[in-house]
Enzyme design. Structure first.
Site, short mmCIF file in Angstrom:
data_model
loop_
_atom_site.label_atom_id
_atom_site.label_comp_id
_atom_site.label_asym_id
_atom_site.label_seq_id
_atom_site.Cartn_x
_atom_site.Cartn_y
_atom_site.Cartn_z
N LYS A 1 0.96 -1.20 -0.14
CA LYS A 1 -0.06 0.15 0.02
C LYS A 1 0.80 1.09 0.03
CE LYS A 1 -2.56 1.09 3.65
NZ LYS A 1 -2.72 2.43 4.17
N ARG B 1 2.58 6.27 -3.21
CA ARG B 1 3.71 7.03 -3.72
C ARG B 1 3.91 6.75 -5.24
NH1 ARG B 1 4.04 5.67 1.26
NH2 ARG B 1 5.07 7.24 2.79
N GLY C 1 -5.36 8.44 5.11
CA GLY C 1 -4.36 9.32 5.64
C GLY C 1 -3.15 9.39 5.07
N SER D 1 4.21 12.38 12.35
CA SER D 1 3.92 11.61 11.12
C SER D 1 5.06 11.78 10.18
CB SER D 1 2.96 11.99 10.41
OG SER D 1 2.38 11.43 9.23
N ASP E 1 2.55 -0.10 12.12
CA ASP E 1 1.92 -1.17 11.54
C ASP E 1 1.89 -2.48 12.24
OD1 ASP E 1 0.72 0.93 10.15
OD2 ASP E 1 1.50 0.25 8.22
N ARG F 1 -4.41 2.35 18.21
CA ARG F 1 -4.16 0.88 17.94
C ARG F 1 -3.74 0.22 19.37
NH1 ARG F 1 -0.43 1.14 12.55
NH2 ARG F 1 -1.42 2.69 11.48
N ARG G 1 -6.34 -2.98 10.07
CA ARG G 1 -4.90 -3.84 10.59
C ARG G 1 -5.33 -4.36 11.88
NH1 ARG G 1 -1.30 -2.77 7.18
NH2 ARG G 1 -1.05 -0.67 6.34
#
Length: 429
Positions: A20, A25, A92, A165, A310, A341, A384
């Site tokens: 992903k 990108r 996001g 981020s 992740d 998460r 996830r």
């Protein structure tokens, strides 16, 4: 959609979905180009949002052939102002990457998303766009979407926190290459999720653009042109591979083989070394791009997830079946993704009777009950979490139900098919 997943033994061969992160990108880089061909990008809800954005900025994206190849006639570094509001849905990555793209357009772009995305912080990126000569507005004046972005930006030097981020940095590097002055990003705090910036630099290089790390952050020179010499092929996704190898380590009676594990800059490839340290029989054939894993008793380890947010849901599940206490550290930034998460996984495991210690920056998973399962989980609207809980349910002693399981379409639409291919028992309801 709800799914009921029963305990099962697994084994066999399955192919990993495309990455992903690389797909986002590569599609956007194709948009920045005159023209480009992207082979095998992930076809999911999230990447569809990036494709819509690229088309809204003036590119044409045409599927060709049977391998999900995209032929992109790009906007050559000069995006148009979209005719309508850009809805990034739950993506996001899309919103952050195209916020900088919008800063290149001579006019105003409006960005929004679903309720979860509208709660995520964008303030540092907005401030960066402002300092580069653009204009920004957070409609609620709190740094969250809906956003209004005006350009064009000029390039220059910006200062950003590195621990909110990495996507802020990636966005500026991708846009900065086509400004006159380029963009230098100086970081106020150590960077989190650094491998994702390396993914961006790797994709930029494949599209003929040079960006680099500096002693204080990152830099891309201006006046560059996106001009890939060959077609770009998207590698397999190690975030998704993590669920498959966890299934093998916990449930395999025959080895599980995952194809498409191409070496790349993905930080989530760390799952291979982590499982090896935990005691799983696992090997990665780089040349064949395959990972093979079998089940074995696992021992808990301590993992810093600063660069691999992740992996936290997968690692938390592995900890529930490991001997000892599994501690996942440096995870504060994992709380500000699509959902918290850390809190969601802690609550799910606590409901099963697993001993949990949750702190702001740390999650420790300890002793589990003699038997686990037999309950219903809320997927929390997050792909996830759903996939990690599906691994847990397959390894548990009694069937579990996961509500809202359709959200796997965000990153791995074929996940439940892959689980069944390996022998998993999935009842879709």
């Amino acid at each position: 959609m709800d799914v009921r997943i029963s305990p099962a033994a697994v084994g066999g061969t399955v192919r990993a979905p495309p990455s992903k992160s690389y797909s986002h990108r590569a599609i956007l880089a194709g948009g920045y180009s005159d023209s480009a061909t992207v082979i095998g990008p992930l076809d999911s809800a999230d990447t569809a949002a990036t494709r819509r954005a690229v088309e809204a900025f003036g590119a044409r994206v045409t599927p060709t052939g049977a391998d999900d190849t995209l032929a992109i006639a790009g906007f050559a570094g000069r995006p148009d102002v979209p005719d309508d509001v850009l809805d990034c849905a739950n993506a996001g990555t899309t919103m952050r990457l195209v916020t900088a793209t919008a800063g290149l357009a001579e006019g105003y772009t409006i960005l929004t998303g679903d309720a979860s995305l509208r709660s995520r912080p964008q303030g540092p990126l907005l401030a960066a766009v402002e300092s580069l000569g653009g204009t920004t507005l957070s409609v609620h004046e709190d740094g969250t979407a809906p956003l209004v972005i005006g350009g064009p930006i000029d390039g220059g030097t910006v200062t950003l926190p590195g621990d909110v981020s990495s996507q802020f940095i990636s966005a500026l590097l991708m846009a900065g290459a086509v400004t006159d002055a380029g963009i230098t990003v100086d970081l106020e705090t150590p960077v989190k999720s650094a491998p994702y910036i390396q993914i961006t630099i790797e994709v930029l290089s494949a599209f003929g653009v040079t960006a680099e790390a500096t002693t204080r952050g990152y830099r891309v020179t201006g006046g560059q042109r996106y001009h890939p010499e060959t077609s770009y092929e998207v590698p397999g996704d190690f975030s998704s591979i993590s669920y498959l190898v966890a299934l093998g380590a916990l449930c395999a009676t025959d080895p599980v083989v995952i194809e498409g594990a191409t070496p790349s800059a993905q930080g989530d490839a760390a799952i291979i070394a982590i499982l090896e340290e935990m005691g799983a029989p696992i090997s990665w054939d780089h040349e064949a791009a395959t990972v093979t894993v079998s089940a074995a008793p696992l021992s808990a380890v301590t993992v810093d997830v600063g660069d691999t947010p992740d992996l936290l849901p997968t690692l938390a599940v592995l900890g529930a079946f490991a001997d000892g206490q599994m501690c996942l550290e440096n995870c504060e930034h994992v709380r500000i993704k699509e959902t918290d998460r850390v809190a969601v996984m802690a609550a799910a495991l606590d409901d099963l009777g697993v001993t949990i210690e949750e702190e702001r920056t740390r999650l420790c998973v300890g002793a589990a009950p003699a038997e686990m399962g037999g309950i219903a989980f809320d997927g929390a609207g997050y792909h996830r979490i759903i996939m990690a809980l599906s691994v847990l349910a397959t390894a548990a002693d009694r069937a579990c139900t996961i509500r809202g399981a359709e959200d796997v379409a965000v990153s791995y639409p074929g996940f439940f098919d892959a689980l069944e291919t390996l022998g998993g028992q999935v009842d879709r309801r």
